[in-house]
Design an enzyme around this catalytic site. Structure first.
Site, PDB file in Angstrom:
ATOM      1  N   ARG A 194     -31.856  17.337  18.535  1.00 27.31           N
ATOM      2  CA  ARG A 194     -32.510  18.654  18.525  1.00 27.31           C
ATOM      3  C   ARG A 194     -33.404  18.825  19.745  1.00 27.31           C
ATOM      4  O   ARG A 194     -33.624  19.933  20.214  1.00 27.31           O
ATOM      5  CB  ARG A 194     -33.317  18.842  17.229  1.00 27.31           C
ATOM      6  CG  ARG A 194     -32.449  18.988  15.991  1.00 27.31           C
ATOM      7  CD  ARG A 194     -33.222  19.507  14.800  1.00 27.31           C
ATOM      8  NE  ARG A 194     -34.222  18.556  14.329  1.00 27.31           N
ATOM      9  CZ  ARG A 194     -33.987  17.625  13.411  1.00 27.31           C
ATOM     10  NH1 ARG A 194     -32.787  17.512  12.867  1.00 27.31           N
ATOM     11  NH2 ARG A 194     -34.943  16.800  13.025  1.00 27.31           N
TER      12      ARG A 194
ATOM     13  N   CYS B 179     -32.143   5.497  -2.301  1.00 19.72           N
ATOM     14  CA  CYS B 179     -33.076   5.706  -3.414  1.00 19.72           C
ATOM     15  C   CYS B 179     -32.361   6.188  -4.676  1.00 19.72           C
ATOM     16  O   CYS B 179     -32.904   6.084  -5.777  1.00 19.72           O
ATOM     17  CB  CYS B 179     -34.154   6.709  -3.014  1.00 19.72           C
ATOM     18  SG  CYS B 179     -34.930   6.292  -1.448  1.00 19.72           S
TER      19      CYS B 179
ATOM     20  N   ALA C 213     -39.121   0.833  17.401  1.00 23.27           N
ATOM     21  CA  ALA C 213     -38.673   0.325  16.095  1.00 23.27           C
ATOM     22  C   ALA C 213     -39.351   1.114  14.986  1.00 23.27           C
ATOM     23  O   ALA C 213     -40.516   1.537  15.129  1.00 23.27           O
ATOM     24  CB  ALA C 213     -38.982  -1.162  15.963  1.00 23.27           C
TER      25      ALA C 213
ATOM     26  N   GLY D 125     -39.258   2.027  10.360  1.00 23.63           N
ATOM     27  CA  GLY D 125     -38.738   1.768   9.010  1.00 23.63           C
ATOM     28  C   GLY D 125     -39.206   0.451   8.412  1.00 23.63           C
ATOM     29  O   GLY D 125     -40.256  -0.098   8.772  1.00 23.63           O
TER      30      GLY D 125
ATOM     31  N   LYS E 157     -60.075  23.694 -15.097  1.00 22.75           N
ATOM     32  CA  LYS E 157     -60.591  22.461 -14.479  1.00 22.75           C
ATOM     33  C   LYS E 157     -59.412  21.516 -14.418  1.00 22.75           C
ATOM     34  O   LYS E 157     -59.075  20.853 -15.415  1.00 22.75           O
ATOM     35  CB  LYS E 157     -61.670  21.837 -15.360  1.00 22.75           C
ATOM     36  CG  LYS E 157     -62.974  22.583 -15.390  1.00 22.75           C
ATOM     37  CD  LYS E 157     -63.931  21.821 -16.288  1.00 22.75           C
ATOM     38  CE  LYS E 157     -64.948  22.780 -16.855  1.00 22.75           C
ATOM     39  NZ  LYS E 157     -65.419  22.407 -18.183  1.00 22.75           N
TER      40      LYS E 157
END
Ligand code: FAD
Length: 545
Positions: free
Chosen positions: A21, A42, A276, A278, A430
């Site tokens: 991009r 995940c 680097a 991750g 609250k």
């Protein structure tokens, strides 16, 4: 500009897309030793139960689609095996054929992730130990589950992945045992918060073996350090990961004190042309400023974007990691951000704790459920240090507000002033986060002293004053030692009968009436009065009930 990327999943693929991009002309090559890029790591545990039915749904991107959209030269099945820093070249092995070739780079980005750590144990030659890191791992597990010799599973490790795997095996109808070496599941939580998860797991049928390790793994059974033997049809290990630093180490890039690749805030390694990101890198904790390894998808994605920015000439900086995490445990959610009380204690920090159990939305609106919330802040300055929450609804929203507050360096008092959205189906006028602010401000202003159940034995000769109504105490749970009962409405008329020469620890069901009682007592000549943080509910969590 020619950029080579090692690793094509979270950090690597994010960086590749951002680079394109920013620079339409650059040559961008992404090497992935596996056959899949940008898959949903995940989501893997949820295919085990069928919650995510389609395996293909986990393959978020294909090399072809990624190339079509971003013109990235994606090379799956290609493992980068060495880096020649002097000549700015990498050596690559085609996994299928073993053929070697080289590519030059102007900039190199490493996002090789982490690999599952296998705990030390005696293992027979025919014993099969599964791990879950990628699609081939999942395929192996699913194949085993298809023809399971017996409908029993053993999961080793009670962290995120271990709990998710155990939940999904149990949901699949398999009797699941979970073995965890430590005294609790989910180490980022404090014990009393994790104890809610223990009860939840047990109530859903998962057999927990805490404080135990697998000593000897056989083909279909395991001997535990406790002496117990468990049979299984499948055994999956999920005791954590270690950063993949082999390439970096062999290229003599600096590693940090905790073993991850050392990077600066631009995600640049000790070589200015190599970045680097991750799971493989060491990060600074934004609360403690200490180094650590935090293998989570959010940091990996943010770091990938920042490395890409810097490679393409933008000056962005990574703002540390605060370790915000969340986990589904059947119909419950556990989440946390910042540091735990255990960590604060270990680091000798001067902290204060509050525990509360507010409803996730107005109690009068149908479906209200309690959130168990714990917030840690620095004494004197009030700086927020960490928060943990467990409940069935509204946990994610509160932890995300608190994560934002920690990131913004807010104090406990600032929480009072947050203007959060409210209508009865969603929250309270609250909000639980505001209430945490009120409680914390009362402590900071010296209106009340608070103490957690695990510390009341430190108050010599104390008496516990329980201001609940008598029928609120559960008959099957032992009362707090050294306690007497004076319900709050009767307290003003009972002051004469209470000792002024003994410290009083006041408790009620959730903490509010305890606070009211403390205010009455401290304005009536009682000098040593403490409110038991989180009241009876927190007490039950501490004793594991
Ligand atoms: P990865 O995404 O693992 O990508 C690294 C890639 O590099 C791998 O595909 C590997 O094959 C490749 N590679 C390594 N060395 C080489 C080499 N020499 N040559 C070529 N390729 C190489 N995080 C969360 O925040 N929330 C969650 O709910 C969550 N759940 C998870 C569940 C599971 C089962 C797993 C396994 C992880 C989960 N995570 C979760 C963690 C998250 O997936 C990781 O933190 C994230 O993927 C790390 O990104 P990465 O780019 O560092 O590594």
């Amino acid at each position: 500009m020619k950029v080579c990327i090692v690793g094509g999943v979270a950090g690597g693929a994010t960086a590749a897309a951002r680079m394109r991009r920013l620079n339409e002309q650059a040559d961008i090559l992404m090497f992935e030793r596996g056959n899949y890029i940008s898959f949903a790591n995940c989501g893997l545990p949820y295919h085990i139960s069928g919650t995510i039915q389609s395996r293909e749904a986990l393959l978020v991107q294909t090399p072809e689609a990624f190339h079509a959209r971003y013109r990235i030269d994606v090379r799956t099945g290609n493992e980068v095996i060495s880096i020649d820093r002097a000549n700015k070249k990498i050596k690559i092995r085609r996994v299928a054929t073993g053929e070697l070739y080289e590519e030059t780079y102007d900039k190199l980005l490493l996002s090789p992730g982490a690999s599952p750590f296998i705990p030390p144990m005696q293992k027979d030659a025919d014993a099969q130990l599964f791990t879950l890191r990628d699609i081939p791992d999942l395929d192996r597990i699913m194949a085993q589950l298809k023809d399971l010799p017996q409908q029993k599973a053993l999961v080793i490790g009670g962290g995120f992945i271990g709990i998710e795997v155990a939940e999904n095996l149990q949901e699949r109808g398999i009797e699941t045992h979970l073995v965890e070496l430590g005294p609790q599941l989910l180490a980022p939580l404090d014990y009393e918060m994790a104890s809610i998860i223990h009860s939840q797991m047990k109530s859903k049928g998962v057999r927990l073996h805490l404080g135990a390790a697998v000593k000897h793994l056989r083909q279909d059974s395991a001997e535990l350090s406790s002496g117990e033997t468990l049979d299984f049809g499948i055994c999956i290990s999920a005791v954590g990961v270690k950063p993949e630093t082999g390439l970096a180490r062999e290229a003599a890039l600096s590693l940090g004190e905790t073993g991850g690749i050392l990077v600066d805030a631009c995600m640049r390694t000790s070589d200015p042309d190599i970045f680097a990101v991750g799971d493989a890198v060491e990060v600074e904790n934004s609360v403690t400023h200490r180094k650590g390894l935090v293998p989570l998808a959010g940091p990996a994605n943010r770091q990938g974007r920042i490395a890409a920015d810097n490679i393409m000439g933008l000056k962005s900086r990574y703002h540390d990691t605060q370790g915000t995490g969340i986990l589904k445990v059947f119909d419950m959610t556990a989440a946390f951000t910042g540091i735990s009380e255990k960590a604060a204690k270990r680091l000798g920090m001067n902290y204060e704790v509050i525990q509360l159990h507010p409803y996730h939305h107005a109690s009068y609106y149908p479906g209200a459920s309690q959130i168990h919330l714990k917030v840690l802040f620095e004494k004197v300055s009030g700086r927020l240090l960490g928060a943990q929450a467990v409940g069935t609804h509204g946990v994610d929203k509160r932890i995300d507000v608190l994560a934002t507050a920690i990131r913004a360096n807010l104090t406990i008092e600032d929480l009072e002033h947050l203007e959060l959205s409210y209508a009865p189906p969603y929250g309270s006028a609250k909000d639980p986060v505001n209430v945490a602010g009120y409680i914390g401000s009362n402590i900071q202003d010296g209106l009340v002293q608070s103490i957690t159940y695990d510390r009341i034995s430190e108050i010599t000769n104390h008496l516990v004053l329980n201001v609940c109504e008598p029928d609120e105490w559960k008959p099957d749970i032992p009362p707090i030692p050294n306690s007497i009962n004076v319900p709050l409405p009767k307290l003003r008329n009972s002051l004469e009968s209470l000792p002024k020469d003994r410290p009083l620890v006041v408790t009620c069901y959730a903490g509010l009436r305890g606070y009211l009682a403390c205010r009455i007592l401290s304005q009536s000549g009682f000098d040593h009065v403490y409110n038991l943080s989180g009241g009876y509910i927190s007490y039950c969590h501490y004793i594991g009930r």
